[in-house]
Enzyme design. Structure first.
Site, PDB file in Angstrom:
ATOM      1  N   TYR A   1      34.845  27.870   8.612  1.00 28.92           N
ATOM      2  CA  TYR A   1      34.781  26.339   8.119  1.00 28.92           C
ATOM      3  C   TYR A   1      33.477  25.918   7.420  1.00 28.92           C
ATOM      4  O   TYR A   1      33.486  25.349   6.423  1.00 28.92           O
ATOM      5  CB  TYR A   1      35.385  25.675   9.107  1.00 28.92           C
ATOM      6  CG  TYR A   1      36.893  25.758   9.265  1.00 28.92           C
ATOM      7  CD1 TYR A   1      37.604  24.822   8.464  1.00 28.92           C
ATOM      8  CD2 TYR A   1      37.633  26.455   9.950  1.00 28.92           C
ATOM      9  CE1 TYR A   1      38.958  24.775   8.378  1.00 28.92           C
ATOM     10  CE2 TYR A   1      38.888  26.750   9.966  1.00 28.92           C
ATOM     11  CZ  TYR A   1      39.659  25.727   9.156  1.00 28.92           C
ATOM     12  OH  TYR A   1      40.982  25.962   9.144  1.00 28.92           O
TER      13      TYR A   1
ATOM     14  N   GLU B   1      44.330  25.384  15.378  1.00 35.13           N
ATOM     15  CA  GLU B   1      44.628  26.852  15.077  1.00 35.13           C
ATOM     16  C   GLU B   1      43.958  27.417  16.249  1.00 35.13           C
ATOM     17  O   GLU B   1      44.546  28.533  16.872  1.00 35.13           O
ATOM     18  CB  GLU B   1      43.288  27.233  13.990  1.00 35.13           C
ATOM     19  CG  GLU B   1      44.230  26.905  12.581  1.00 35.13           C
ATOM     20  CD  GLU B   1      43.317  26.721  11.233  1.00 35.13           C
ATOM     21  OE1 GLU B   1      42.170  27.190  11.428  1.00 35.13           O
ATOM     22  OE2 GLU B   1      43.537  25.857  10.433  1.00 35.13           O
TER      23      GLU B   1
ATOM     24  N   VAL C   1      66.327  34.813  -4.189  1.00 36.01           N
ATOM     25  CA  VAL C   1      65.805  35.303  -2.970  1.00 36.01           C
ATOM     26  C   VAL C   1      65.655  34.311  -1.988  1.00 36.01           C
ATOM     27  O   VAL C   1      65.192  34.443  -0.622  1.00 36.01           O
ATOM     28  CB  VAL C   1      64.618  36.308  -3.253  1.00 36.01           C
ATOM     29  CG1 VAL C   1      63.528  35.439  -3.694  1.00 36.01           C
ATOM     30  CG2 VAL C   1      64.089  37.145  -2.170  1.00 36.01           C
TER      31      VAL C   1
ATOM     32  N   THR D   1      66.588  34.105   1.836  1.00 37.58           N
ATOM     33  CA  THR D   1      65.942  34.758   3.076  1.00 37.58           C
ATOM     34  C   THR D   1      65.391  33.705   3.899  1.00 37.58           C
ATOM     35  O   THR D   1      65.240  34.028   5.263  1.00 37.58           O
ATOM     36  CB  THR D   1      64.820  35.646   2.577  1.00 37.58           C
ATOM     37  OG1 THR D   1      64.073  35.074   1.684  1.00 37.58           O
ATOM     38  CG2 THR D   1      65.473  36.748   1.728  1.00 37.58           C
TER      39      THR D   1
ATOM     40  N   PHE E   1      57.867  29.099  -1.646  1.00 42.02           N
ATOM     41  CA  PHE E   1      57.351  30.351  -1.339  1.00 42.02           C
ATOM     42  C   PHE E   1      55.882  30.208  -2.350  1.00 42.02           C
ATOM     43  O   PHE E   1      55.418  31.194  -3.193  1.00 42.02           O
ATOM     44  CB  PHE E   1      57.863  31.661  -2.023  1.00 42.02           C
ATOM     45  CG  PHE E   1      59.329  31.920  -1.063  1.00 42.02           C
ATOM     46  CD1 PHE E   1      59.243  31.340   0.360  1.00 42.02           C
ATOM     47  CD2 PHE E   1      60.160  32.508  -1.611  1.00 42.02           C
ATOM     48  CE1 PHE E   1      60.477  31.614   1.081  1.00 42.02           C
ATOM     49  CE2 PHE E   1      61.434  32.584  -0.765  1.00 42.02           C
ATOM     50  CZ  PHE E   1      61.344  32.227   0.469  1.00 42.02           C
TER      51      PHE E   1
END
Ligand code: HEM
Length: 384
Positions: free
Chosen positions: A95, A137, A272, A275, A375
């Site tokens: 960071y 995180e 796709v 998916t 995506f």
């Protein structure tokens, strides 16, 4: 926290920076990679080339700055980014590096207009956002860091590889190479593959296509035209990885998921994009809820419809619509199917998703009932 004066500075400079986000972030990435070439293993060079990633980072900092008094409104996006960072092994020590070069780039861009007050305000803003990401995180990593063998990217073995539709779309089934824990995931999450090609590693995210079976992770990858940069890693995996080969991946991540207690789920996929939905639909079926599912899958031909036989075994013919062409057909179909309380999930190309979303908005469908899985980096495109 920021002083009132700093908030004023942020609010008055954000529009200038936002307007020039592309320029600033391209200065930023150039200098970042020059000083830290090892980070080229982490960032998606295709998104760099196309320009989506630089904008995603800048946009997030500006959105955060604009909402600095009420960061809660950004929590869904922050969670989504934190999941992606965790899947990519972004660490706390990264960071300050990113912050340093972002500040450098702002300074270089503003040139003589860059007063120390302005730079300090942006530096403080960045640090606030960075510490939020680092905390979230850390929590995500904690789940996987109990066992030191599970840290970082792990080795998986390809135990099954087969073509499941024209395109072609190829499915891969992976198991852990040396035993070890397989972590559970919720339907809608993705697996991040970590693949070496040329001098660098590349990371790509693929939706997990089946509900968790305790042993394996399944994904499906579409082969792309070789001339398009966006397919190089997908094609590399399809062409050069066989049953028995090892491949690196991190454990499942992602925030996309089913809306609990929805009365009706409408899934709209092109190609796709299916998916992203197949595990959600199978999960609803397992819970005895397939009667409240409708699926529209837009494909160039029947043969392109991945998971068609599974879907047919779960859904009856007025719940499963294969649409071979036509925007008007799609609009009419949506019109017939949709109710006020339908939760709509969309996945496909950017233009497809925008088109469907615009149409739903035209029909006054509430935004809170529209869910997209892109995506590509989110927040990379500003919609006015
Ligand atoms: C992805 C924001 C810090 C590495 C992203 C995305 C956003 C973002 C919005 C796109 C997410 C998506 O795909 O939907 C931020 C912000 C940061 C920050 C606001 C600081 C406050 C970092 C740091 C690193 C990093 C410190 C590590 C050096 C990445 C990578 C990706 C990513 C590798 C995926 C890019 C790609 O492959 O296309 N970040 N990020 N980020 N971030 Fe960050």
């Amino acid at each position: 926290s920021l002083t009132e004066e700093q908030k004023q500075i942020i609010k008055s400079t954000a529009p200038v920076l936002k307007e020039n986000g592309k320029e600033i972030t391209s200065i930023f990435y150039k200098q970042l990679f020059k000083a830290h070439p090892e980070l080229l293993n982490m960032f998606n060079q295709t998104n760099q080339k196309i320009g989506t990633q630089p904008l995603a980072l800048a946009n997030t900092v500006y959105f955060a700055a604009e909402n600095i008094d009420n960061l809660g409104v950004l929590m869904p996006q922050i969670q989504h980014i934190a999941h992606k960072h965790r899947a990519l092994m972004v660490q706390p020590e990264h960071y300050p590096i990113v912050g340093k070069y972002l500040l450098h780039a702002i300074k270089e861009f503003l040139a003589e207009k860059a007063t120390s007050e302005i730079l300090d305000a942006w530096s403080d803003t960045y640090n606030i956002i960075a510490s939020i990401f680092i905390d979230i995180e850390k929590n995500l990593y904690d789940k996987f860091n109990q066992d030191p063998r599970d840290k970082g990217f792990n080795s998986f073995t390809i135990v099954k590889k087969e073509k499941i539709a024209n395109g072609p779309i190829i499915s891969f089934k992976l198991e852990r190479t040396n035993g070890g824990k397989m972590y559970n995931y919720h339907p809608g999450q993705y697996l991040t593959l970590h693949v070496k090609k040329g001098n660098y590693y590349h990371n790509r995210h693929y939706s997990l296509t089946q509900p968790f079976d305790g042993r394996s992770y399944c994904i499906a990858i579409k082969q792309e035209n070789d001339r398009q940069p966006k397919g190089i890693i997908s094609n590399e995996i399809i062409n050069n990885y066989r049953i028995g080969d090892k491949i690196s991946a991190s454990f499942p991540a992602g925030t996309f998921s089913l809306i609990k207690d929805a009365k009706h789920h409408l899934f709209i996929a092109s190609g796709v994009g299916i998916t992203a939905f197949s595990s959600l639909i199978q999960t609803l079926y397992k819970k005895g809820k397939s009667n409240i599912v409708t699926l529209i899958h837009c494909v160039p031909s029947q043969g392109h419809a991945a998971f068609a036989s599974q879907m047919r075994s779960i859904l009856n013919s007025n719940q499963y619509h294969l649409l071979l062409q036509g925007r008007y057909l799609l609009q009419n179909l949506i019109n017939d199917i949709i109710k006020q309380d339908t939760h709509v999930y969309i996945c496909g190309s950017t233009s497809f998703m925008n088109k469907v979303q615009d149409y739903l908005i035209e029909c006054n469908h509430p935004m809170s009932h529209i869910h997209t899985e892109a995506f590509r980096p989110s927040l990379s495109l500003i919609k006015n």
